[in-house]
Design an enzyme around this catalytic site. Structure first.
Site, PDB file in Angstrom:
ATOM      1  N   PHE A 315       0.873  -1.188   0.000  1.00  0.00           N
ATOM      2  CA  PHE A 315       0.000   0.000   0.000  1.00  0.00           C
ATOM      3  C   PHE A 315       0.898   1.223   0.000  1.00  0.00           C
ATOM      4  CE2 PHE A 315      -1.591   3.738   2.031  1.00  0.00           C
ATOM      5  CZ  PHE A 315      -2.909   3.851   1.629  1.00  0.00           C
ATOM      6  N   GLU A 316       0.674   2.117  -0.927  1.00  0.00           N
ATOM      7  CA  GLU A 316       1.362   3.414  -0.900  1.00  0.00           C
ATOM      8  C   GLU A 316       0.468   4.412  -1.591  1.00  0.00           C
ATOM      9  OE1 GLU A 316       4.835   2.622  -3.371  1.00  0.00           O
ATOM     10  OE2 GLU A 316       6.122   2.601  -1.616  1.00  0.00           O
TER      11      GLU A 316
END
Ligand SMILES: Nc1nc2c(ncn2[C@@H]2O[C@H](COP(=O)(O)OP(=O)(O)O)[C@@H](O)[C@H]2O)c(=O)[nH]1
Ligand SMILES: [Mg+2]
Length: 429
Positions: A315-316
């Protein structure tokens, strides 16, 4: 005679109605779930489901013809956020307004997923969650990248699920192969050794190409050149809570460059010399080290050793402009020359995290507590019962990883002098 002509009239009327129906069916365009049509000021964007040829292969620094258009309807480069307030808490107007297209500006941003054709059903699940919890109301674009051409099934399925425009790019071979300075025999022996020691993905060549690509090249693909922010989505993730505001706007309006939901310690075996390479870089490029950085997140002894804390990069949400900056690219190139992507098994998570930790002022890294998230085997479930109810989360509070011993999120809070969310003491330890 009269009855006969009435019959003819009926035939003519019937034929006319039939022709009219056929005309309308063939001349109406099917809108499907293109929710953005007529909702952005400029209406529908062209190029939905665009196919792109192979990128030319050189490390692109300027927009390419097969990129999405620089100007996209609904995207505002300059606006006064106060004119378009977002509902950040349940007391803000609009918090419960989760039906229909979200009003307000859009950021120049896209989702991005690296995937294989065989990942299609796993990425489909991820997309469905992201759309249901957020993007169906915002219709941001989605860029898919692959080291091989995407097949028709992949394109059909993903395009049908994404409410924004979809783009498909093939990664050039130079970004997914061994650089010429790598000693193949040495790299092979490392893989053999890691296989025997059962290091996770330790014997995999493709995983190493993936980590190097995510570390140094995804943000320079032609399809991403015209965007400012990205949100990385991997196959088989889940989102657990409704998003009541636009996280891209939170990033842009608060000058955030990098964000996370989960953090943890990296496997020692995969990065024995990553910190040595980092120290060499810091010595060679003191100009890239930000004052007021997050060194305390990364090191417990003022930078002598790495404590292996990193943000989990599956996740970014981040700034592409930052990744394309000279500072970041210099860092990647310095690491790449040292060869640890192949002589060890450096992951893109510690690489991104060390870069963010050292080259950004600490205020530019954001923790999205509101985004409930799962990527096997870890869960980020927002802290506190009322918060979860307000956000309409469906994660089990017992699964929250944030305050457990193997998470580094407490360090992030301490370093930034942030108060931990109400109820954190009652969360699983
Ligand atoms: N195109 C392509 N994508 C890959 C390959 N290997 C991994 N990926 C993608 O890279 C990301 C990380 O891989 P994943 O298998 O999820 O690794 P993990 O999350 O570290 O266990 C995912 O988005 C995968 O779809 C590959 O060989 N080719
Ligand atoms: Mg994954």
């Amino acid at each position: 005679m009269a009855a006969g002509s009435a019959r003819y009239v009926r035939y003519i009327v019937f034929a006319f109605v039939a022709v009219t129906i056929v005309y309308f069916i063939t001349h109406s365009s099917y809108q499907g779930i293109r929710l953005q049509d007529g909702t952005f000021p400029g209406g529908s964007q062209g190029g939905h489901g665009s196919d792109t040829g192979t990128a030319s292969g050189d490390q692109q620094t300027s927009p390419q013809p097969n990129s999405p258009p620089a100007e996209r309807p609904g995207v505002m480069s300059d606006y006064d956020p106060k004119e378009y307030p977002m509902a950040m808490t349940p007391n803000d107007p609009g918090w419960n307004d989760l039906v229909g297209i979200a009003p307000g500006p859009r950021v120049n941003a896209t989702f991005v997923s690296l995937a294989r054709n065989s990942d299609v059903w796993d990425i489909a699940r991820s997309i469905r969650d992201v759309e249901d919890r957020f993007n169906r109301r915002y219709n941001y674009d989605w860029v898919f990248l692959n080291d091989k051409p995407f097949d028709d099934t992949f394109k059909k399925v993903t395009t049908s699920l994404v409410s924004g425009n979809t783009f498909y790019g093939e990664i050039p071979a130079e970004h997914w192969s061994f650089p010429e300075w790598i000693d193949q025999e040495k790299a092979r022996k490392v893989r053999e050794d890691m296989r025997e020691r059962k290091v996770i993905y330790g014997d995999s060549v493709s995983y190493r190409h993936m980590c190097r690509f995510e570390s140094g090249f995804f943000f320079r693909q032609p399809l991403l050149m015209n965007y400012e922010y990205y949100w990385r989505v991997e196959p088989s993730i889940s989102l657990f809570c409704d998003l009541h505001y636009d996280p891209f706007r939170v990033m842009k309006e608060n000058n955030k460059k990098y964000s996370f939901v989960l953090s943890l310690y990296e496997y020692k075996e995969t990065i024995p010399t990553l910190w040595d390479s980092t120290k060499k870089f810091m010595k060679n490029h003191p100009e890239h080290i930000a004052p007021g950085n997050s060194m305390r997140f990364l090191s417990d002894d003022g930078g002598e050793t790495y404590n292996r804390c990193h943000f989990w990069s599956n996740f970014e949400i981040g700034s592409l402009d930052w990744l394309r900056s000279k500072a970041y690219v210099d860092f990647f190139e310095s690491l790449d020359k040292d060869g640890g992507f192949f002589y060890e098994r450096w992951g893109d998570a510690p690489v991104h995290s060390i870069a963010a930790g050292l080259m950004l002022p600490k205020e530019e890294i954001h923790f999205f507590d509101d985004i409930g998230y799962f990527h096997g085997p870890f869960t980020h479930c927002p802290t506190g019962e009322q918060r979860k109810l307000d956000l309409r989360c469906h994660c089990n509070p017992k699964d929250n990883f944030d305050w457990r011993g193997y998470s580094c999120t407490s360090r992030y809070f301490d370093l930034n002098g942030l108060e931990k969310p109400e109820g954190w003491k009652d969360e699983p330890k």
